[in-house]
Design a protein around this motif. Structure first.
Motif, PDB file in Angstrom:
ATOM      1  N   PRO A   1     -42.308 -35.820  12.238  1.00  0.00           N
ATOM      2  CA  PRO A   1     -41.236 -35.548  12.490  1.00  0.00           C
ATOM      3  C   PRO A   1     -39.393 -35.689  11.749  1.00  0.00           C
ATOM      4  O   PRO A   1     -39.673 -36.434  11.098  1.00  0.00           O
ATOM      5  CB  PRO A   1     -41.050 -36.972  14.442  1.00  0.00           C
ATOM      6  CG  PRO A   1     -42.718 -37.480  14.102  1.00  0.00           C
ATOM      7  CD  PRO A   1     -43.552 -36.366  12.950  1.00  0.00           C
ATOM      8  N   ILE A   2     -39.406 -34.974  12.237  1.00  0.00           N
ATOM      9  CA  ILE A   2     -37.640 -34.438  11.826  1.00  0.00           C
ATOM     10  C   ILE A   2     -36.887 -36.129  11.951  1.00  0.00           C
ATOM     11  O   ILE A   2     -36.337 -36.258  12.882  1.00  0.00           O
ATOM     12  CB  ILE A   2     -36.929 -33.304  12.066  1.00  0.00           C
ATOM     13  CG1 ILE A   2     -37.526 -32.230  11.867  1.00  0.00           C
ATOM     14  CG2 ILE A   2     -35.005 -33.380  11.777  1.00  0.00           C
ATOM     15  CD1 ILE A   2     -36.469 -31.013  12.081  1.00  0.00           C
ATOM     16  N   PRO A   3     -36.128 -37.116  11.667  1.00  0.00           N
ATOM     17  CA  PRO A   3     -36.111 -38.465  11.610  1.00  0.00           C
ATOM     18  C   PRO A   3     -34.671 -38.418  12.055  1.00  0.00           C
ATOM     19  O   PRO A   3     -34.103 -38.880  10.995  1.00  0.00           O
ATOM     20  CB  PRO A   3     -36.449 -39.089   9.711  1.00  0.00           C
ATOM     21  CG  PRO A   3     -35.592 -37.812   9.225  1.00  0.00           C
ATOM     22  CD  PRO A   3     -36.608 -36.617   9.386  1.00  0.00           C
TER      23      PRO A   3
ATOM     24  N   VAL B   1     -40.769 -42.519  10.999  1.00  0.00           N
ATOM     25  CA  VAL B   1     -40.925 -42.307  12.186  1.00  0.00           C
ATOM     26  C   VAL B   1     -42.960 -41.381  13.061  1.00  0.00           C
ATOM     27  O   VAL B   1     -43.231 -40.484  12.302  1.00  0.00           O
ATOM     28  CB  VAL B   1     -40.156 -41.272  12.249  1.00  0.00           C
ATOM     29  CG1 VAL B   1     -40.004 -40.447  14.190  1.00  0.00           C
ATOM     30  CG2 VAL B   1     -38.619 -42.020  12.138  1.00  0.00           C
ATOM     31  N   ALA B   2     -43.327 -42.165  12.769  1.00  0.00           N
ATOM     32  CA  ALA B   2     -44.629 -41.695  13.137  1.00  0.00           C
ATOM     33  C   ALA B   2     -44.921 -40.801  14.027  1.00  0.00           C
ATOM     34  O   ALA B   2     -44.012 -41.100  15.092  1.00  0.00           O
ATOM     35  CB  ALA B   2     -45.376 -43.253  13.610  1.00  0.00           C
TER      36      ALA B   2
ATOM     37  N   GLN C   1     -42.994 -38.805  26.137  1.00  0.00           N
ATOM     38  CA  GLN C   1     -41.682 -39.279  26.617  1.00  0.00           C
ATOM     39  C   GLN C   1     -41.213 -40.866  26.408  1.00  0.00           C
ATOM     40  O   GLN C   1     -40.419 -41.433  25.548  1.00  0.00           O
ATOM     41  CB  GLN C   1     -41.600 -39.152  28.478  1.00  0.00           C
ATOM     42  CG  GLN C   1     -41.472 -37.724  28.985  1.00  0.00           C
ATOM     43  CD  GLN C   1     -41.854 -37.471  29.599  1.00  0.00           C
ATOM     44  OE1 GLN C   1     -42.356 -38.711  31.119  1.00  0.00           O
ATOM     45  NE2 GLN C   1     -42.051 -36.103  30.297  1.00  0.00           N
ATOM     46  N   ASP C   2     -42.676 -41.210  26.204  1.00  0.00           N
ATOM     47  CA  ASP C   2     -41.920 -42.929  25.703  1.00  0.00           C
ATOM     48  C   ASP C   2     -41.438 -43.053  24.526  1.00  0.00           C
ATOM     49  O   ASP C   2     -40.581 -44.244  23.612  1.00  0.00           O
ATOM     50  CB  ASP C   2     -43.360 -44.410  25.621  1.00  0.00           C
ATOM     51  CG  ASP C   2     -43.485 -44.681  27.663  1.00  0.00           C
ATOM     52  OD1 ASP C   2     -43.089 -43.857  27.942  1.00  0.00           O
ATOM     53  OD2 ASP C   2     -44.673 -44.760  27.767  1.00  0.00           O
ATOM     54  N   TRP C   3     -41.922 -41.942  23.856  1.00  0.00           N
ATOM     55  CA  TRP C   3     -41.192 -41.826  21.875  1.00  0.00           C
ATOM     56  C   TRP C   3     -40.231 -41.116  21.877  1.00  0.00           C
ATOM     57  O   TRP C   3     -39.019 -42.152  21.440  1.00  0.00           O
ATOM     58  CB  TRP C   3     -42.711 -41.301  21.560  1.00  0.00           C
ATOM     59  CG  TRP C   3     -42.330 -40.940  19.858  1.00  0.00           C
ATOM     60  CD1 TRP C   3     -42.628 -41.474  19.037  1.00  0.00           C
ATOM     61  CD2 TRP C   3     -41.994 -39.699  19.529  1.00  0.00           C
ATOM     62  NE1 TRP C   3     -42.774 -41.427  17.794  1.00  0.00           N
ATOM     63  CE2 TRP C   3     -41.899 -39.402  17.904  1.00  0.00           C
ATOM     64  CE3 TRP C   3     -41.158 -38.518  19.956  1.00  0.00           C
ATOM     65  CZ2 TRP C   3     -41.008 -39.275  17.276  1.00  0.00           C
ATOM     66  CZ3 TRP C   3     -41.272 -37.937  18.809  1.00  0.00           C
ATOM     67  CH2 TRP C   3     -40.807 -37.494  17.631  1.00  0.00           C
TER      68      TRP C   3
ATOM     69  N   PRO D   1     -28.956 -45.317  24.701  1.00  0.00           N
ATOM     70  CA  PRO D   1     -30.455 -44.568  25.052  1.00  0.00           C
ATOM     71  C   PRO D   1     -30.238 -43.721  24.704  1.00  0.00           C
ATOM     72  O   PRO D   1     -28.794 -42.913  24.517  1.00  0.00           O
ATOM     73  CB  PRO D   1     -30.330 -45.164  26.524  1.00  0.00           C
ATOM     74  CG  PRO D   1     -29.467 -46.030  26.966  1.00  0.00           C
ATOM     75  CD  PRO D   1     -28.046 -46.459  25.631  1.00  0.00           C
ATOM     76  N   ALA D   2     -30.779 -43.065  23.737  1.00  0.00           N
ATOM     77  CA  ALA D   2     -31.169 -42.311  23.054  1.00  0.00           C
ATOM     78  C   ALA D   2     -32.000 -41.386  22.767  1.00  0.00           C
ATOM     79  O   ALA D   2     -33.242 -41.497  23.197  1.00  0.00           O
ATOM     80  CB  ALA D   2     -29.708 -42.033  21.641  1.00  0.00           C
ATOM     81  N   LEU D   3     -31.928 -39.833  22.083  1.00  0.00           N
ATOM     82  CA  LEU D   3     -33.573 -39.366  22.441  1.00  0.00           C
ATOM     83  C   LEU D   3     -33.549 -39.020  20.709  1.00  0.00           C
ATOM     84  O   LEU D   3     -32.744 -38.684  19.963  1.00  0.00           O
ATOM     85  CB  LEU D   3     -33.182 -38.179  23.509  1.00  0.00           C
ATOM     86  CG  LEU D   3     -32.839 -38.035  24.257  1.00  0.00           C
ATOM     87  CD1 LEU D   3     -32.719 -36.704  24.969  1.00  0.00           C
ATOM     88  CD2 LEU D   3     -34.334 -38.646  25.266  1.00  0.00           C
ATOM     89  N   ARG D   4     -35.191 -38.758  20.755  1.00  0.00           N
ATOM     90  CA  ARG D   4     -35.254 -38.480  18.831  1.00  0.00           C
ATOM     91  C   ARG D   4     -35.440 -36.793  19.101  1.00  0.00           C
ATOM     92  O   ARG D   4     -36.139 -36.388  19.535  1.00  0.00           O
ATOM     93  CB  ARG D   4     -37.020 -39.057  18.984  1.00  0.00           C
ATOM     94  CG  ARG D   4     -37.427 -40.630  18.834  1.00  0.00           C
ATOM     95  CD  ARG D   4     -38.152 -40.777  17.986  1.00  0.00           C
ATOM     96  NE  ARG D   4     -38.606 -42.457  18.208  1.00  0.00           N
ATOM     97  CZ  ARG D   4     -37.968 -42.995  17.300  1.00  0.00           C
ATOM     98  NH1 ARG D   4     -37.172 -42.948  16.303  1.00  0.00           N
ATOM     99  NH2 ARG D   4     -38.238 -44.407  16.987  1.00  0.00           N
TER     100      ARG D   4
END
Ligand code: ANZ
Ligand code: ZN
Length: 712
Positions: free
Chosen positions: A352-354, A373-374, A395-397, A408-411
């Protein structure tokens, strides 16, 4: 000593002994000088090795064993380029999760390589899909992001409708029109993607080539790919064009721009005459090259003429400017074909791009102490075709907190290109025992850069280029002390069968297992190496296999047979020199031929010991058994290479005529049988006017006689 040669039993016996003795392992800290003998690591994206792998790895192993016997501490690691589209596409095809698949296939590959007697240092193996590895791939991306070398941009990108992901231009074929993995026609889409700023290094990537010991062909391919072009920028009102022919300016009758360009349909003034010229949409103008606008000179340029004729534009035969006038019409400019490296992939099987996207802070890098970031487990890893990666379904990830402001932010849900994994992997090998840093500075300074890299021609424009870019960037950021990763590269040739590349559709694929189970590892590697010079590649035939089988059986009989003969010192010395030189220039076929020719003379205790040591890099199991039967100590692979009695030697140097464009410029003395690359080097050193690589378009070498540099 008349015992039968029982291949399978002998090979199994030594495999176990070597493993127990960790024969492939080198103590990097205790070693004086380490020779890094590297082969490109495989994608474990098939059930097993291809004979092409066997050919490449066997050659690397011969070189490594030979150098070790010559007294170098040889570090010869291997790993698996397991993350990425190659493995994932294979997993999709066989309907297995890529993680389970990778576990199974890496095991298989390892087993096969062991059966081939390839002496890797397994204690320092890597797997790019292992969190202990990709943690550092992500660390690298964070460093590049901080340095402004990784950025996000909306851009037209190439999308593969079958792989359901964007591709780098380097991953397409037929001029950017087909996916190299599945051959589907790619389409253009506008998407927001992550890029690495490789173009900032374009100049250095060209310049650095000069100093490298790489085949001319590899340098040429990289130069072409980078596409450095010196030209002139000329203003036409608000539009700027890039041209390599400013002298044709008086004959310009229109300006060409790509479809959809904001100036299309308008007119701009000619800078000399002031005449208004039409701005036309033409499909041959590349948006991202030069300034994205071309001055149309139908009288002097074929494409411009065809276009002008097809749409009825004027053709002007106005006289050209002379050199002095042409220099005054614009600004000198250097442009490159190379584009920034698009690394976003809307796929599952990758790091995943960190990055975390925060509404307030924008894209924020994941702090080092939160890496890796697993990669989350998702039920359905199949690409979705919606333009977002399957990671978006976790979604939890995806929901997280901003590292900067804690809101709150999004990966980021895209993963990075597999070529990022392989752009730095050689830095990891010497430092796999450190878990708190990607590489140890002292280890790195001592062991790297890579001394010898066995590559494939298909990787010159991508993997080798990306690795050079990443190495330069890491050097500039103060993380490593060198700028070039691979001091010496050689490109392995292709193994064909029945005159054709092996492919399932042709039905001419041979698998190593067929031979490992019948004739064994020594014969298989020997047969492949005997087929042709390593850089050239050759034909794999069953008669070739039978030939090596007979040779090894004969070696067994002769060495275990009675001491009868009377060996000639000159013959022995010449054989040692010839085998050594042939190995140095990767002509393993020639080396084996010299061994075959020497074998009948290996009938004295001294000559037998010489023969077995010369045989050891090629047939490691058999040589080990014979060494033991001769009453010598384990292991033949740690013995010194036989010394040459130079007083017994006959002529070994030759004078080569140096020509430039067919004209004689001088002579240079080289070793008999030296490779083209060595002779090129010697000719350039001789200062008789042999042109540099950048000025050479072709080299013609007649072995042991003549070298001609062609400059046009
Ligand atoms: C006028 C001209 C007259 C040109 C002539 C060539 C011959 P290289 O050497 O590859 O850099 N060009 C410039 N930008 C372009 C773009 N974005 N898309 C397509 N073509 C572009 O090529 C430089 C030449 O390619 C330039 O010089 C330009 O055409 C064209 F008799 O300008 B020339
Ligand atoms: Zn924030």
């Amino acid at each position: 000593m008349a015992q039968p040669y029982e291949t399978a039993a002998i090979e199994a016996k030594w495999r176990a002994r070597w493993e127990a003795a960790d024969l492939g392992q080198v103590d990097l800290d205790a070693a004086n000088e380490v020779f890094v003998n590297l082969a490109e690591f495989p994608y474990p994206s098939a059930e097993g090795l291809h004979v092409g792998h066997v050919f490449k790895y066997s050659g690397v192993d011969v070189l490594g064993r030979y150098r070790r016997m010559r007294g170098l501490e040889v570090f010869q690691p291997i790993g698996f380029d397991a993350f990425g589209i190659h493995t994932e596409n294979y997993a999709l095809r066989v309907g297995e999760h890529p993680k389970a698949l990778t576990a199974r296939t890496t095991e298989r590959f390892g087993e096969q390589m062991a059966r081939l007697g390839i002496g890797w240092d397994w204690s320092r193996s890597i797997d790019t899909s292992d969190p202990r590895y990709y943690r550092w791939t992500q660390w690298l991306l964070v460093r590049l992001f901080e340095a402004g070398l990784m950025y996000r941009q909306e851009a037209p990108v190439l999308w593969c409708p079958s792989c359901l992901t964007v591709l780098a231009r380097e991953q397409t074929e037929s001029g950017g029109s087909r996916c190299e993995r599945c051959d589907t026609a790619v389409v253009e889409k506008v998407m927001t993607q992550w890029f690495l700023r490789i173009t900032a290094y374009a100049e250095r990537l060209v310049e650095g080539l000069e100093e490298l010991d790489w085949p001319e062909r590899a340098k040429r391919l990289q130069r072409q790919w980078i596409g450095r072009s010196e030209g002139t920028e000329i203003d036409f009102g608000q539009l700027v064009v890039f041209t390599t022919r400013p002298d044709t300016l008086p004959a310009v009758t229109f300006i060409a721009v790509p479809a959809g360009h904001s100036s299309a349909g308008s007119t701009v003034p000619h800078p000399l005459s002031g005449v208004e010229l039409p701005v036309c949409e033409a499909d041959y103008v590349i948006d991202s090259y030069g300034t994205g606008a071309v001055m149309g000179v139908p009288a002097h340029d074929e494409r411009d003429r065809r276009f002008a004729e097809s749409v009825g534009l004027t053709i002007s035969e106005a006289p050209l400017l002379n050199a002095e006038q042409a220099a005054r019409v614009g600004r000198r400019a250097v442009r490159y074909r190379l584009r920034d490296w698009l690394i976003s992939r809307q796929r599952y099987w990758g790091p995943p791009i960190p990055i975390v996207h925060c509404e307030r802070c924008g894209p924020v890098a994941v702090p080092d102490d939160q890496l890796p970031v697993a990669l989350p487990d998702v039920d359905d890893f199949r690409p979705k075709g919606t333009g977002v990666s399957p990671l978006a379904t976790a979604q939890d990830w995806v929901a997280t907190a901003c590292p900067d402001c804690s809101r709150p932010a999004l990966r980021e849900t895209d993963v990075s290109d597999t070529f990022v994994d392989s752009a730095w992997y050689f830095l990891r090998y010497p430092s796999t025992d450190f878990d708190d840093r990607p590489w140890d500075p002292d280890r790195t300074a001592k062991v790297l850069p890579v001394d010898f890299y066995a590559g494939g021609p298909e990787h010159v424009q991508r993997h080798h280029l990306y690795a050079r870019f990443i190495t330069m960037a890491l050097h500039d950021l103060g993380h490593i002390p060198f700028e070039e990763p691979f001091s010496r590269i050689r490109l392995g040739g292709l193994i064909v069968r029945d005159g054709a590349k092996m492919s399932k559709s042709r039905g001419n694929v041979v698998t190593p297992d067929d031979y490992l189970d019948t004739v064994g590892g020594d014969v298989l590697r020997g047969a492949l190496l005997f087929s042709a010079p390593w850089e050239q590649g050759g034909e794999f035939t069953d008669s070739g296999v039978a030939g090596i089988e007979r040779f090894l059986a004969r070696s067994w009989r002769t060495i275990t047979g009675p001491d009868t003969g009377h060996a000639s010192a000159a013959h022995q010395a010449a054989t040692i020199v010839a085998v050594s030189n042939a190995i140095e220039r990767l002509s393993f076929n020639v080396a084996i031929a010299r061994l075959m020719e020497f074998l009948p003379a290996a009938t004295t205790p001294e000559a037998k010991r010489v023969f077995v040591r010369l045989l050891a890099p090629f047939a490691p199991h058999l040589a080990e058994e014979l060494w033991e039967l001769l009453g010598e100590n384990h292991s033949v692979h740690t013995q010194p290479w036989p010394e040459v009695d130079s007083s017994a030697l006959e002529r070994t140097t030759v004078e080569i005529v140096i020509q430039v464009d067919g004209r004689r410029r001088g002579n240079v003395s080289v070793d008999l049988g030296d490779s083209e690359d060595k002779v090129v080097e010697a000719a350039r050193r001789s200062e008789c006017g042999a042109p540099a690589g950048s000025e050479t378009s072709r080299v013609v070498y007649v072995q042991d006689r003549l070298i001609n540099f062609v400059t046009h």
